[in-house]
Design a protein around this motif. Structure first.
Motif, PDB file in Angstrom:
ATOM      1  N   ILE A 181     -30.767  13.020 -19.301  1.00  0.00           N
ATOM      2  CA  ILE A 181     -31.216  13.388 -17.964  1.00  0.00           C
ATOM      3  C   ILE A 181     -29.992  13.230 -17.071  1.00  0.00           C
ATOM      4  CG2 ILE A 181     -32.737  12.817 -16.034  1.00  0.00           C
ATOM      5  CD1 ILE A 181     -34.752  11.733 -18.074  1.00  0.00           C
ATOM      6  N   LEU A 182     -29.493  14.334 -16.557  1.00  0.00           N
ATOM      7  CA  LEU A 182     -28.223  14.365 -15.838  1.00  0.00           C
ATOM      8  C   LEU A 182     -28.456  14.662 -14.368  1.00  0.00           C
ATOM      9  CD1 LEU A 182     -24.884  15.877 -16.931  1.00  0.00           C
ATOM     10  CD2 LEU A 182     -25.885  16.713 -14.810  1.00  0.00           C
ATOM     11  N   ILE A 183     -27.792  13.906 -13.504  1.00  0.00           N
ATOM     12  CA  ILE A 183     -27.897  14.094 -12.053  1.00  0.00           C
ATOM     13  C   ILE A 183     -26.658  14.841 -11.563  1.00  0.00           C
ATOM     14  CG2 ILE A 183     -28.208  12.980  -9.820  1.00  0.00           C
ATOM     15  CD1 ILE A 183     -30.539  12.566 -11.724  1.00  0.00           C
ATOM     16  N   ALA A 184     -26.886  15.940 -10.837  1.00  0.00           N
ATOM     17  CA  ALA A 184     -25.790  16.756 -10.311  1.00  0.00           C
ATOM     18  C   ALA A 184     -26.108  17.191  -8.881  1.00  0.00           C
ATOM     19  CB  ALA A 184     -25.569  17.985 -11.190  1.00  0.00           C
ATOM     20  N   ARG A 185     -25.056  17.441  -8.121  1.00  0.00           N
ATOM     21  CA  ARG A 185     -25.225  17.920  -6.742  1.00  0.00           C
ATOM     22  C   ARG A 185     -25.444  19.425  -6.767  1.00  0.00           C
ATOM     23  NH1 ARG A 185     -24.512  15.793  -1.841  1.00  0.00           N
ATOM     24  NH2 ARG A 185     -24.078  17.190  -0.075  1.00  0.00           N
ATOM     25  N   THR A 186     -26.566  19.856  -6.205  1.00  0.00           N
ATOM     26  CA  THR A 186     -26.898  21.284  -6.211  1.00  0.00           C
ATOM     27  C   THR A 186     -27.044  21.862  -4.803  1.00  0.00           C
ATOM     28  OG1 THR A 186     -29.270  20.757  -6.326  1.00  0.00           O
ATOM     29  CG2 THR A 186     -28.098  21.113  -8.422  1.00  0.00           C
ATOM     30  N   GLU A 187     -27.112  20.996  -3.779  1.00  0.00           N
ATOM     31  CA  GLU A 187     -27.356  21.465  -2.417  1.00  0.00           C
ATOM     32  C   GLU A 187     -26.148  21.104  -1.547  1.00  0.00           C
ATOM     33  OE1 GLU A 187     -30.286  23.120  -2.516  1.00  0.00           O
ATOM     34  OE2 GLU A 187     -30.338  22.303  -4.563  1.00  0.00           O
ATOM     35  N   ASP A 188     -25.546  22.109  -0.930  1.00  0.00           N
ATOM     36  CA  ASP A 188     -24.339  21.881  -0.126  1.00  0.00           C
ATOM     37  C   ASP A 188     -24.643  21.302   1.255  1.00  0.00           C
ATOM     38  OD1 ASP A 188     -22.565  22.723  -2.085  1.00  0.00           O
ATOM     39  OD2 ASP A 188     -22.758  24.825  -1.481  1.00  0.00           O
ATOM     40  N   ASN A 189     -25.733  21.719   1.855  1.00  0.00           N
ATOM     41  CA  ASN A 189     -26.051  21.259   3.213  1.00  0.00           C
ATOM     42  C   ASN A 189     -27.506  20.792   3.293  1.00  0.00           C
ATOM     43  OD1 ASN A 189     -23.490  22.021   4.660  1.00  0.00           O
ATOM     44  ND2 ASN A 189     -24.072  24.036   3.862  1.00  0.00           N
ATOM     45  N   ASP A 191     -30.886  18.638   4.277  1.00  0.00           N
ATOM     46  CA  ASP A 191     -31.348  18.089   5.560  1.00  0.00           C
ATOM     47  C   ASP A 191     -30.959  16.622   5.695  1.00  0.00           C
ATOM     48  OD1 ASP A 191     -32.443  20.522   6.229  1.00  0.00           O
ATOM     49  OD2 ASP A 191     -34.421  20.024   5.425  1.00  0.00           O
ATOM     50  N   ILE A 192     -31.015  15.898   4.590  1.00  0.00           N
ATOM     51  CA  ILE A 192     -30.570  14.511   4.560  1.00  0.00           C
ATOM     52  C   ILE A 192     -29.673  14.343   3.334  1.00  0.00           C
ATOM     53  CG2 ILE A 192     -32.557  13.526   5.775  1.00  0.00           C
ATOM     54  CD1 ILE A 192     -33.729  12.778   3.060  1.00  0.00           C
ATOM     55  N   PRO A 193     -28.697  13.428   3.366  1.00  0.00           N
ATOM     56  CA  PRO A 193     -27.766  13.291   2.235  1.00  0.00           C
ATOM     57  C   PRO A 193     -28.465  13.026   0.904  1.00  0.00           C
ATOM     58  CG  PRO A 193     -26.990  12.037   4.124  1.00  0.00           C
ATOM     59  CD  PRO A 193     -28.367  12.501   4.469  1.00  0.00           C
ATOM     60  N   GLN A 194     -29.610  12.330   0.948  1.00  0.00           N
ATOM     61  CA  GLN A 194     -30.314  11.981  -0.280  1.00  0.00           C
ATOM     62  C   GLN A 194     -30.998  13.175  -0.948  1.00  0.00           C
ATOM     63  OE1 GLN A 194     -30.548  10.349   2.588  1.00  0.00           O
ATOM     64  NE2 GLN A 194     -29.724   8.312   2.136  1.00  0.00           N
ATOM     65  N   ALA A 195     -30.991  14.334  -0.285  1.00  0.00           N
ATOM     66  CA  ALA A 195     -31.652  15.513  -0.848  1.00  0.00           C
ATOM     67  C   ALA A 195     -30.651  16.507  -1.436  1.00  0.00           C
ATOM     68  CB  ALA A 195     -32.499  16.209   0.218  1.00  0.00           C
ATOM     69  N   GLY A 196     -29.441  16.032  -1.777  1.00  0.00           N
ATOM     70  CA  GLY A 196     -28.418  16.937  -2.288  1.00  0.00           C
ATOM     71  C   GLY A 196     -28.369  17.059  -3.801  1.00  0.00           C
ATOM     72  N   ASN A 197     -29.035  16.135  -4.515  1.00  0.00           N
ATOM     73  CA  ASN A 197     -28.926  16.110  -5.974  1.00  0.00           C
ATOM     74  C   ASN A 197     -30.189  16.610  -6.661  1.00  0.00           C
ATOM     75  OD1 ASN A 197     -26.408  14.877  -5.652  1.00  0.00           O
ATOM     76  ND2 ASN A 197     -27.284  12.815  -5.751  1.00  0.00           N
ATOM     77  N   SER A 198     -30.003  17.138  -7.866  1.00  0.00           N
ATOM     78  CA  SER A 198     -31.115  17.547  -8.717  1.00  0.00           C
ATOM     79  C   SER A 198     -30.898  16.968 -10.112  1.00  0.00           C
ATOM     80  CB  SER A 198     -31.228  19.073  -8.792  1.00  0.00           C
ATOM     81  OG  SER A 198     -31.390  19.633  -7.501  1.00  0.00           O
ATOM     82  N   ALA A 199     -31.972  16.897 -10.883  1.00  0.00           N
ATOM     83  CA  ALA A 199     -31.912  16.354 -12.238  1.00  0.00           C
ATOM     84  C   ALA A 199     -32.123  17.470 -13.250  1.00  0.00           C
ATOM     85  CB  ALA A 199     -32.960  15.265 -12.429  1.00  0.00           C
ATOM     86  N   PHE A 200     -31.374  17.403 -14.346  1.00  0.00           N
ATOM     87  CA  PHE A 200     -31.471  18.380 -15.413  1.00  0.00           C
ATOM     88  C   PHE A 200     -31.601  17.674 -16.762  1.00  0.00           C
ATOM     89  CE2 PHE A 200     -29.066  20.308 -11.994  1.00  0.00           C
ATOM     90  CZ  PHE A 200     -29.605  21.580 -11.887  1.00  0.00           C
ATOM     91  N   ILE A 201     -32.363  18.277 -17.664  1.00  0.00           N
ATOM     92  CA  ILE A 201     -32.442  17.776 -19.033  1.00  0.00           C
ATOM     93  C   ILE A 201     -31.462  18.584 -19.868  1.00  0.00           C
ATOM     94  CG2 ILE A 201     -33.925  17.303 -21.008  1.00  0.00           C
ATOM     95  CD1 ILE A 201     -36.329  17.424 -19.127  1.00  0.00           C
TER      96      ILE A 201
END
Length: 416
Positions: A181-189, A191-201
């Protein structure tokens, strides 16, 4: 009185069964593995010994205690799991034998809560059945691991796929994992800094996923891997949760996972204290037993009080996690943070005192204390460094006083 720390007769019987299983089935096999150095000298015999213990756990209906019955588990809550882990983790292989070890335990909870039906069948089922290993890839060498908003591994969509690039390290269990389960940044801007990452299998092995090395640590090279991710492609259906929900997913996973570590650390501290007292009762020096000397008694007393505090903190935090997962809206972050910080530090202190009472024997590898001490140092920064937990605890305490005029809500919100 609503406060009751006793176990029901059924749970007390289960605790005794687990304790007996660890003593009869796990401890002797673990001793043989260590004495004969099977992992190095006879890999087939080593694997056979490990799988044999798991087979016995299934036969004794002690398999997968933390998962629901529909997934083949025992359906125990976090308070009940404190009892299980406190017995299982008195041995090195105990949690693995019962299939409730990190990082698989946390990944199972995560997949159960966030996974689609297809993802659960493909990834959760093999974990529950003991047919697969997994890892959680979040920490990176270039940025502070305690701040997920700084993650530099990037993901961008390309048709029906996501392309991932980045660098991870100290990824426990990656060397033997079937998926990550890998965490990567997918959102450049966001609304809040904590909403920039997504998880992938990520299915492993995979093109674009390179294990650079297993990092040598104080306790040897034991599966904490450095990973280079270069143009790694995963299908859109491999996202776990929604876009930008990687932080939420990580926090959902890490809260109970931190507490599970505390449960296992309590078992280790109990073992160290037992050894300390046993040594003091069997070592004679300068006219009396060590147990009769005031300096030794102080070490025993301090260790006993700290272990008592740790047990109470973990039980209360586990109670709050159970209530939250039952849908009460309970917030358990502060209690888990305080427990994680205190128990990690308590573990190091108790083991250190036990080594001191054992003298040169404790510093040698003739007892498990030296190995335990090496692992205990890791506890103070695993799943959040001491200083980060202290910062959060202070912030919540200040906020509680600012909001209510009292710090009571930050100190467990207990009726005393």
């Amino acid at each position: 009185m609503a406060i009751d720390f006793s176990l029901s007769p059924e749970l007390e019987e289960l605790r005794k069964r687990i304790a007996a299983f660890i003593d009869v089935e796990v401890r002797p096999v673990e001793g043989r593995i260590d004495d004969e150095r099977l992992e190095e000298t006879d890999r087939d015999a080593y694997v056979t010994a490990l799988l044999g213990m798991r087979k016995r756990a299934r036969e004794e209906a002690l398999w997968l205690p933390h998962m629901p019955a529909e997934w083949g588990g025992m359906g125990l809550g976090h308070v009940e799991m404190a009892m299980v882990q406190a017995e299982a983790a008195k041995t090195r292989f105990g949690p693995w034998v019962l299939n409730c070890q990190a990082p698989n335990e946390g990944n199972m909870h995560t997949l159960l809560h966030w996974g689609t039906d297809e993802q659960k069948q493909r990834y959760l089922a093999p974990l529950c059945e003991g047919r697969a290993e997994s890892c959680f890839a979040m920490t990176e060498p270039e940025v502070a691991g305690s701040d997920p908003t700084l993650i530099q591994t990037k993901g961008y969509p390309d048709g029906d796929e996501w392309v991932l690039n980045g660098h991870k390290w100290f990824i426990s269990n990656a060397h033997r994992s079937r998926f990550a389960i890998l965490i990567a940044r997918t959102e450049d801007n966001p609304d809040i800094p904590q909403a920039g990452n997504s998880a992938f299998i990520v299915d492993l092995p995979a093109d674009g996923w390179t294990e650079v090395r297993q990092i040598e640590t104080m306790h040897g090279s034991t599966g904490h891997s450095e990973i280079l991710i270069e143009d790694l492609r995963v299908g859109a259906g491999q996202m776990l949760g929604g876009r930008g929900q990687g932080h939420l997913l990580g926090q959902y996973r890490l809260g109970p996972a931190r507490l599970a570590h505390c449960m296992r650390w309590i078992a280790q501290a109990q073992t160290a204290l037992d050894m300390m007292v046993d040594r003091s009762l069997n070592r004679f020096a300068h006219g009396s037993l060590l147990a009769e000397k005031q300096g030794i008694q102080w070490m025993i007393a301090d260790s006993t009080m700290e272990l008592y505090q740790a047990k109470l903190m973990v039980l209360h935090a586990a109670y709050k996690v159970d209530r939250a997962q039952a849908g009460t809206g309970e917030d358990f972050k502060a209690e888990v943070s305080m427990a994680k910080h205190f128990v990690a530090n308590m573990l190091g202190r108790v083991i250190d005192r036990s080594i001191q009472v054992h003298g040169a024997l404790g510093y040698s590898t003739d007892t498990p204390l030296a190995h335990m001490y090496q692992h205990a140092r890791w506890a103070r920064f695993a799943d959040g460094a001491d200083e980060v937990h202290q910062m959060r605890i202070a912030q919540r305490t200040i906020a509680a006083y600012t909001d209510t005029g009292s710090t009571g809500a930050a100190t467990g919100n207990l009726p005393v």
